[in-house]
Design a protein around this motif. Structure first.
Motif, PDB file in Angstrom:
ATOM      1  N   PRO A 100      10.980 -38.251 -39.230  1.00 13.54           N
ATOM      2  CA  PRO A 100      11.201 -38.331 -37.789  1.00 13.54           C
ATOM      3  C   PRO A 100      11.627 -36.984 -37.215  1.00 13.54           C
ATOM      4  CG  PRO A 100      12.281 -40.141 -38.957  1.00 13.54           C
ATOM      5  CD  PRO A 100      11.818 -39.154 -39.984  1.00 13.54           C
ATOM      6  N   LYS A 101      11.066 -36.672 -36.050  1.00  9.70           N
ATOM      7  CA  LYS A 101      11.488 -35.528 -35.274  1.00  9.70           C
ATOM      8  C   LYS A 101      11.713 -35.998 -33.856  1.00  9.70           C
ATOM      9  CE  LYS A 101       7.844 -33.073 -36.210  1.00  9.70           C
ATOM     10  NZ  LYS A 101       6.902 -31.961 -36.236  1.00  9.70           N
ATOM     11  N   LEU A 137       9.247 -47.729 -23.687  1.00 10.48           N
ATOM     12  CA  LEU A 137       9.145 -48.535 -24.897  1.00 10.48           C
ATOM     13  C   LEU A 137      10.555 -48.897 -25.327  1.00 10.48           C
ATOM     14  CD1 LEU A 137       6.653 -46.272 -26.901  1.00 10.48           C
ATOM     15  CD2 LEU A 137       6.080 -48.186 -25.404  1.00 10.48           C
ATOM     16  N   ARG A 138      10.792 -50.144 -25.687  1.00  5.48           N
ATOM     17  CA  ARG A 138      12.093 -50.524 -26.216  1.00  5.48           C
ATOM     18  C   ARG A 138      12.069 -50.276 -27.724  1.00  5.48           C
ATOM     19  NH1 ARG A 138      14.427 -56.296 -24.678  1.00  5.48           N
ATOM     20  NH2 ARG A 138      12.614 -56.956 -25.894  1.00  5.48           N
ATOM     21  N   MET A 139      12.936 -49.369 -28.185  1.00  6.39           N
ATOM     22  CA  MET A 139      12.887 -48.908 -29.565  1.00  6.39           C
ATOM     23  C   MET A 139      14.274 -48.905 -30.200  1.00  6.39           C
ATOM     24  SD  MET A 139      10.362 -45.624 -28.849  1.00  6.39           S
ATOM     25  CE  MET A 139      10.003 -45.295 -30.584  1.00  6.39           C
ATOM     26  N   THR A 140      14.287 -49.011 -31.527  1.00 11.25           N
ATOM     27  CA  THR A 140      15.505 -48.870 -32.308  1.00 11.25           C
ATOM     28  C   THR A 140      15.591 -47.439 -32.835  1.00 11.25           C
ATOM     29  OG1 THR A 140      15.397 -51.193 -32.970  1.00 11.25           O
ATOM     30  CG2 THR A 140      16.776 -49.750 -34.312  1.00 11.25           C
ATOM     31  N   GLU A 141      16.784 -46.933 -33.006  1.00  9.76           N
ATOM     32  CA  GLU A 141      16.967 -45.562 -33.481  1.00  9.76           C
ATOM     33  C   GLU A 141      16.124 -45.294 -34.733  1.00  9.76           C
ATOM     34  OE1 GLU A 141      20.538 -42.534 -34.972  1.00  9.76           O
ATOM     35  OE2 GLU A 141      21.021 -44.517 -34.168  1.00  9.76           O
ATOM     36  N   GLY A 142      15.367 -44.208 -34.702  1.00  7.65           N
ATOM     37  CA  GLY A 142      14.508 -43.832 -35.816  1.00  7.65           C
ATOM     38  C   GLY A 142      13.104 -44.386 -35.734  1.00  7.65           C
ATOM     39  N   ASP A 143      12.845 -45.354 -34.837  1.00  6.21           N
ATOM     40  CA  ASP A 143      11.492 -45.879 -34.667  1.00  6.21           C
ATOM     41  C   ASP A 143      10.559 -44.780 -34.187  1.00  6.21           C
ATOM     42  OD1 ASP A 143      12.232 -48.355 -35.465  1.00  6.21           O
ATOM     43  OD2 ASP A 143      12.077 -49.314 -33.496  1.00  6.21           O
ATOM     44  N   LYS A 144       9.313 -44.856 -34.597  1.00  6.02           N
ATOM     45  CA  LYS A 144       8.327 -43.835 -34.247  1.00  6.02           C
ATOM     46  C   LYS A 144       7.116 -44.499 -33.591  1.00  6.02           C
ATOM     47  CE  LYS A 144       5.658 -40.017 -36.283  1.00  6.02           C
ATOM     48  NZ  LYS A 144       5.392 -39.295 -37.548  1.00  6.02           N
ATOM     49  N   ALA A 145       6.760 -44.020 -32.418  1.00  6.76           N
ATOM     50  CA  ALA A 145       5.618 -44.552 -31.682  1.00  6.76           C
ATOM     51  C   ALA A 145       4.662 -43.411 -31.342  1.00  6.76           C
ATOM     52  CB  ALA A 145       6.072 -45.256 -30.408  1.00  6.76           C
ATOM     53  N   GLU A 146       3.398 -43.591 -31.652  1.00  4.98           N
ATOM     54  CA  GLU A 146       2.380 -42.626 -31.260  1.00  4.98           C
ATOM     55  C   GLU A 146       1.881 -42.971 -29.861  1.00  4.98           C
ATOM     56  OE1 GLU A 146      -0.317 -41.206 -34.622  1.00  4.98           O
ATOM     57  OE2 GLU A 146       0.252 -43.221 -35.285  1.00  4.98           O
ATOM     58  N   ASP A 181      -0.482 -36.115 -25.855  1.00  3.42           N
ATOM     59  CA  ASP A 181      -0.373 -37.106 -26.913  1.00  3.42           C
ATOM     60  C   ASP A 181       0.535 -36.572 -28.005  1.00  3.42           C
ATOM     61  OD1 ASP A 181      -1.880 -35.244 -28.291  1.00  3.42           O
ATOM     62  OD2 ASP A 181      -3.467 -36.622 -28.842  1.00  3.42           O
ATOM     63  N   GLY A 182       0.960 -37.455 -28.900  1.00  3.62           N
ATOM     64  CA  GLY A 182       1.870 -37.047 -29.955  1.00  3.62           C
ATOM     65  C   GLY A 182       2.609 -38.250 -30.515  1.00  3.62           C
ATOM     66  N   ALA A 183       3.794 -38.017 -31.056  1.00  2.00           N
ATOM     67  CA  ALA A 183       4.616 -39.064 -31.640  1.00  2.00           C
ATOM     68  C   ALA A 183       6.018 -38.970 -31.064  1.00  2.00           C
ATOM     69  CB  ALA A 183       4.656 -38.932 -33.162  1.00  2.00           C
ATOM     70  N   LEU A 184       6.527 -40.078 -30.562  1.00  2.00           N
ATOM     71  CA  LEU A 184       7.860 -40.150 -29.975  1.00  2.00           C
ATOM     72  C   LEU A 184       8.789 -40.870 -30.950  1.00  2.00           C
ATOM     73  CD1 LEU A 184       9.818 -39.851 -27.589  1.00  2.00           C
ATOM     74  CD2 LEU A 184       8.857 -41.957 -26.650  1.00  2.00           C
ATOM     75  N   VAL A 185       9.841 -40.186 -31.413  1.00  2.00           N
ATOM     76  CA  VAL A 185      10.814 -40.766 -32.327  1.00  2.00           C
ATOM     77  C   VAL A 185      12.108 -41.032 -31.560  1.00  2.00           C
ATOM     78  CG1 VAL A 185      12.130 -40.440 -34.442  1.00  2.00           C
ATOM     79  CG2 VAL A 185       9.805 -39.551 -34.281  1.00  2.00           C
ATOM     80  N   ALA A 186      12.572 -42.276 -31.584  1.00  2.00           N
ATOM     81  CA  ALA A 186      13.759 -42.667 -30.817  1.00  2.00           C
ATOM     82  C   ALA A 186      15.013 -42.014 -31.395  1.00  2.00           C
ATOM     83  CB  ALA A 186      13.910 -44.181 -30.816  1.00  2.00           C
TER      84      ALA A 186
END
Length: 221
Positions: A100-101, A137-146, A181-186
């Motif tokens: 994760p980043k 996006l509703r996310m938990t810490e460390g979750d990763k969404a593209e 575009d990319g990856a979003l890490v909570a």
């Protein structure tokens, strides 16, 4: 018909107790205003508590977006929204491998449409000149969404950010960007996503595609 008994004078609170309760309520309201409301809404942090709780940054973002909206309103008449994006339920996410980043973004020139079948959710909406929209996006810490979003008919200003549990973060901002575009890490558990504003002279259509680890996707504003 039942009538409640009238309380006696001894059961009623004294004037001194009422005054003390009123003073405590007023002091509590002032503390909340100075320590929480001013930093979170206006970016003003006279006590330093808002900076510690990371609310001041959220207030600064709101003020910046408000200034942009005022600039848009003075430059171009704002039309009514052409479409509304409602809350969209989503299925359980799929884990994405990798370390994760905070935000891993592919260069803007590398953005290209991807087949819709490879994405979990897709939202399309129109922004009139001066209009803004926020989707999270509703996310938990460390979750990763593209993610991938593309602007048809122009470009937009955007702010990728998150908030929740009294915390806020700004991952990335851009002006006059046609796609990303990319990856979003909570960074923490909460709502993470994007705010777009159309500062151009004509309507634009934005297509947002997402997949990965998140509970649901919804329009915030």
């Amino acid at each position: 018909m039942y009538n409640a008994e009238t309380p006696s004078r001894a059961e009623l609170p004294s004037s001194s107790k009422l005054l003390r309760s009123t003073l405590l309520a007023a002091i509590s309201a002032i503390v909340i205003l100075v320590a929480i409301v001013l930093p979170a809404e206006y970016g003003v942090d006279p006590t330093g508590v808002g900076r510690v709780l990371r609310m001041t940054e959220m207030g600064e973002i709101k003020q910046q977006l408000a200034a942009e909206a005022a600039a848009d309103a003075s430059a171009t008449p704002v039309g009514s929204p052409a479409s509304t994006v409602a809350a969209v339920p989503a299925n359980a996410g799929t884990a994405v491998s990798g370390t994760p980043k905070a935000l891993d973004v592919i260069p803007k020139t590398a953005v290209a449409p991807v087949a819709n079948s490879t994405w979990r959710d897709e939202l399309t909406f129109t922004l009139t000149p001066g209009e803004g929209k926020e989707i999270k996006l509703r996310m938990t810490e460390g979750d990763k969404a593209e993610f991938q979003w593309i602007v048809n008919g122009g470009s937009v200003n955007y702010d990728t950010h998150g908030d929740g549990g009294g915390r806020s973060i700004s991952y990335e901002k851009g002006r006059s960007v046609p796609a990303d575009d990319g990856a979003l890490v909570a960074a923490f558990t909460g709502n993470h996503g994007w705010y777009w504003r159309n500062r151009g002279p004509s309507d634009v259509k934005v297509v947002l595609r997402t997949r990965g680890q998140y509970t649901d996707i919804k329009q915030v504003q």
